[in-house]
Write a protein that holds these residues in place. Sequence first.
Motif, PDB file in Angstrom:
ATOM      1  N   PHE A 191      18.698 -20.316  -7.751  1.00  8.14           N
ATOM      2  CA  PHE A 191      17.238 -19.805  -8.915  1.00  8.14           C
ATOM      3  C   PHE A 191      17.164 -21.212  -9.839  1.00  8.14           C
ATOM      4  CE2 PHE A 191      14.721 -16.235  -7.361  1.00  8.14           C
ATOM      5  CZ  PHE A 191      13.752 -16.556  -6.932  1.00  8.14           C
ATOM      6  N   GLN A 192      18.736 -20.914 -10.435  1.00 11.41           N
ATOM      7  CA  GLN A 192      19.302 -21.872 -11.898  1.00 11.41           C
ATOM      8  C   GLN A 192      20.184 -22.551 -11.488  1.00 11.41           C
ATOM      9  OE1 GLN A 192      21.414 -18.625 -14.680  1.00 11.41           O
ATOM     10  NE2 GLN A 192      23.010 -20.665 -15.055  1.00 11.41           N
ATOM     11  N   TYR A 244      22.174 -15.021 -16.897  1.00  9.15           N
ATOM     12  CA  TYR A 244      21.192 -14.549 -15.424  1.00  9.15           C
ATOM     13  C   TYR A 244      21.973 -13.877 -14.552  1.00  9.15           C
ATOM     14  CZ  TYR A 244      17.777 -15.950 -12.142  1.00  9.15           C
ATOM     15  OH  TYR A 244      16.803 -15.218 -10.613  1.00  9.15           O
ATOM     16  N   HIS A 283      14.602 -14.366 -13.169  1.00  8.89           N
ATOM     17  CA  HIS A 283      14.003 -15.760 -13.375  1.00  8.89           C
ATOM     18  C   HIS A 283      12.975 -16.045 -14.266  1.00  8.89           C
ATOM     19  CE1 HIS A 283      14.006 -19.652 -12.310  1.00  8.89           C
ATOM     20  NE2 HIS A 283      12.739 -19.869 -11.216  1.00  8.89           N
ATOM     21  N   ALA A 325      20.056 -15.513  -7.790  1.00  4.45           N
ATOM     22  CA  ALA A 325      19.541 -15.853  -9.353  1.00  4.45           C
ATOM     23  C   ALA A 325      20.209 -17.388  -9.701  1.00  4.45           C
ATOM     24  CB  ALA A 325      20.473 -14.491  -9.839  1.00  4.45           C
TER      25      ALA A 325
END
Length: 176
Positions: free
Chosen positions: A87-88, A32, A170, A84
């Motif tokens: 978020f991950q 991602y 996300h 990203a």
Amino acid sequence: MDEVAATSASVMRTSTSLPSSSSAYSSVFTNYPLISAFVAFAIAQSTKFFTSWYKERRWDFKQLLGSGGMPSSHSATVTALAAAIGFQEGFGGPLFATALILACIVMYDATGVRLQAGRQAEVLNQIVYELPAEHPLAEIRPLRELLGHTPPQVMVAGMLLGILTAAIGHLLTMIK
């Protein structure tokens, strides 16, 4: 004999824990943060390509990979990557901190060194243009002037595009 058995058991554990080449390839296509960075870059460069066509009514394929202009693809790419990762992996971890520092350095460079180098190229090109035709430097190829970005191109357009791309990515990963 026990040493041979222990060694072969160790080798078997190691070989089974390594990812196969097909799973390594598939993990790249499902990464991602990596996908967010590539998508943000592609959107930024495409935007420049179509904006150039709209302004000049001609297709300038250099805009697909060239630097400079609005929005900053460098800024969009590194911001999407950092967001990203945040978020991950979470915004408090060392991986996000590393990506954030990388993003800040890239954006600082785009608005500082590269912007000034572009302005310097503009002045040098003007000097060369005004040289008499018989001067040995009169025929040199002009320097690229569009190298860096203004702060709005980096901080507003590029950074917002990167954050938006990572946020949409996300949300899409949450749906799956």
